[in-house]
Design a protein around this motif. Structure first.
Motif, PDB file in Angstrom:
ATOM      1  N   THR A 242       4.042  10.354  -6.923  1.00 27.22           N
ATOM      2  CA  THR A 242       4.992  10.660  -7.993  1.00 27.22           C
ATOM      3  C   THR A 242       4.268  11.160  -9.227  1.00 27.22           C
ATOM      4  O   THR A 242       4.671  12.164  -9.835  1.00 27.22           O
ATOM      5  CB  THR A 242       5.843   9.412  -8.332  1.00 27.22           C
ATOM      6  N   VAL A 243       3.190  10.484  -9.598  1.00 27.17           N
ATOM      7  CA  VAL A 243       2.410  10.917 -10.763  1.00 27.17           C
ATOM      8  C   VAL A 243       1.851  12.316 -10.526  1.00 27.17           C
ATOM      9  O   VAL A 243       1.925  13.193 -11.393  1.00 27.17           O
ATOM     10  CB  VAL A 243       1.277   9.913 -11.077  1.00 27.17           C
TER      11      VAL A 243
ATOM     12  N   ARG B 132      -1.985  20.205 -10.415  1.00 27.67           N
ATOM     13  CA  ARG B 132      -2.362  19.234  -9.388  1.00 27.67           C
ATOM     14  C   ARG B 132      -3.858  19.225  -9.138  1.00 27.67           C
ATOM     15  O   ARG B 132      -4.453  18.171  -8.932  1.00 27.67           O
ATOM     16  CB  ARG B 132      -1.624  19.540  -8.085  1.00 27.67           C
ATOM     17  N   GLU B 133      -4.468  20.407  -9.154  1.00 30.93           N
ATOM     18  CA  GLU B 133      -5.904  20.497  -8.884  1.00 30.93           C
ATOM     19  C   GLU B 133      -6.700  19.718  -9.925  1.00 30.93           C
ATOM     20  O   GLU B 133      -7.630  18.981  -9.584  1.00 30.93           O
ATOM     21  CB  GLU B 133      -6.367  21.951  -8.855  1.00 30.93           C
TER      22      GLU B 133
ATOM     23  N   ALA C 110       0.840  -1.204   0.000  1.00 32.98           N
ATOM     24  CA  ALA C 110       0.000   0.000   0.000  1.00 32.98           C
ATOM     25  C   ALA C 110       0.876   1.255   0.000  1.00 32.98           C
ATOM     26  O   ALA C 110       0.575   2.244  -0.681  1.00 32.98           O
ATOM     27  CB  ALA C 110      -0.937  -0.003   1.204  1.00 32.98           C
ATOM     28  N   GLY C 111       1.970   1.205   0.725  1.00 36.65           N
ATOM     29  CA  GLY C 111       2.895   2.339   0.762  1.00 36.65           C
ATOM     30  C   GLY C 111       3.537   2.594  -0.591  1.00 36.65           C
ATOM     31  O   GLY C 111       3.689   3.746  -1.012  1.00 36.65           O
ATOM     32  N   PHE C 112       3.901   1.519  -1.291  1.00 39.41           N
ATOM     33  CA  PHE C 112       4.479   1.685  -2.623  1.00 39.41           C
ATOM     34  C   PHE C 112       3.447   2.224  -3.612  1.00 39.41           C
ATOM     35  O   PHE C 112       3.762   3.054  -4.458  1.00 39.41           O
ATOM     36  CB  PHE C 112       5.085   0.378  -3.137  1.00 39.41           C
TER      37      PHE C 112
END
Length: 129
Positions: A90-91, A98-99, A81-83
């Motif tokens: 990152t994406v 970003r919004e 889940a962390g990965f």
């Protein structure tokens, strides 16, 4: 490698090898040395190739390492889940708007997932922080 070995163990892309080694380390239940990784891979890679891949993965902060005798023992830096969360971040960080990315992501969520996200964000999530 001779021709027979190459047919049995075809060359794979580094990302594929990294994923294979990461999965192996996640199943291991503890840190493994390069020799232990090489052994568990069943001869698919040489010891030096495993060391190179583990070092690169450590440099990418995918793995942690601790000294065990003369070698390092490697373990995943986080769980699956962390990965996945890291890939999502990152994406998001690679996109200038970003919004817009977050809005599209939220629009694509099922009602159940949207409610779960609201719960995870906490009671202030409805106020538009």
């Amino acid at each position: 490698m001779d021709g027979e070995t190459q047919r049995r163990h075809p060359k794979l892309a580094n990302g594929t090898r990294e994923a294979e080694i990461l999965a192996l380390l996640q199943r291991a239940g503890g840190a493994l040395t390069p020799g232990e990784v090489t052994e568990r891979l069943g001869g698919g890679l040489t010891y030096s190739s495993v060391v190179t891949i583990l070092t690169r993965m450590h440099d990418k902060q995918l793995l942690t390492r601790t000294r065990r005798g003369r070698a390092y023992a490697y373990a995943p830096a986080t769980d699956e889940a962390g990965f996945a969360a890291r890939r999502m971040r990152t994406v998001l960080e690679e996109r200038p708007d970003r919004e817009a990315v977050l809005a599209r992501f939220a629009d694509g969520l099922s009602d159940t997932d949207a409610e779960l996200l609201r719960q995870l964000l906490g009671p202030d999530s409805d106020t538009g922080r």
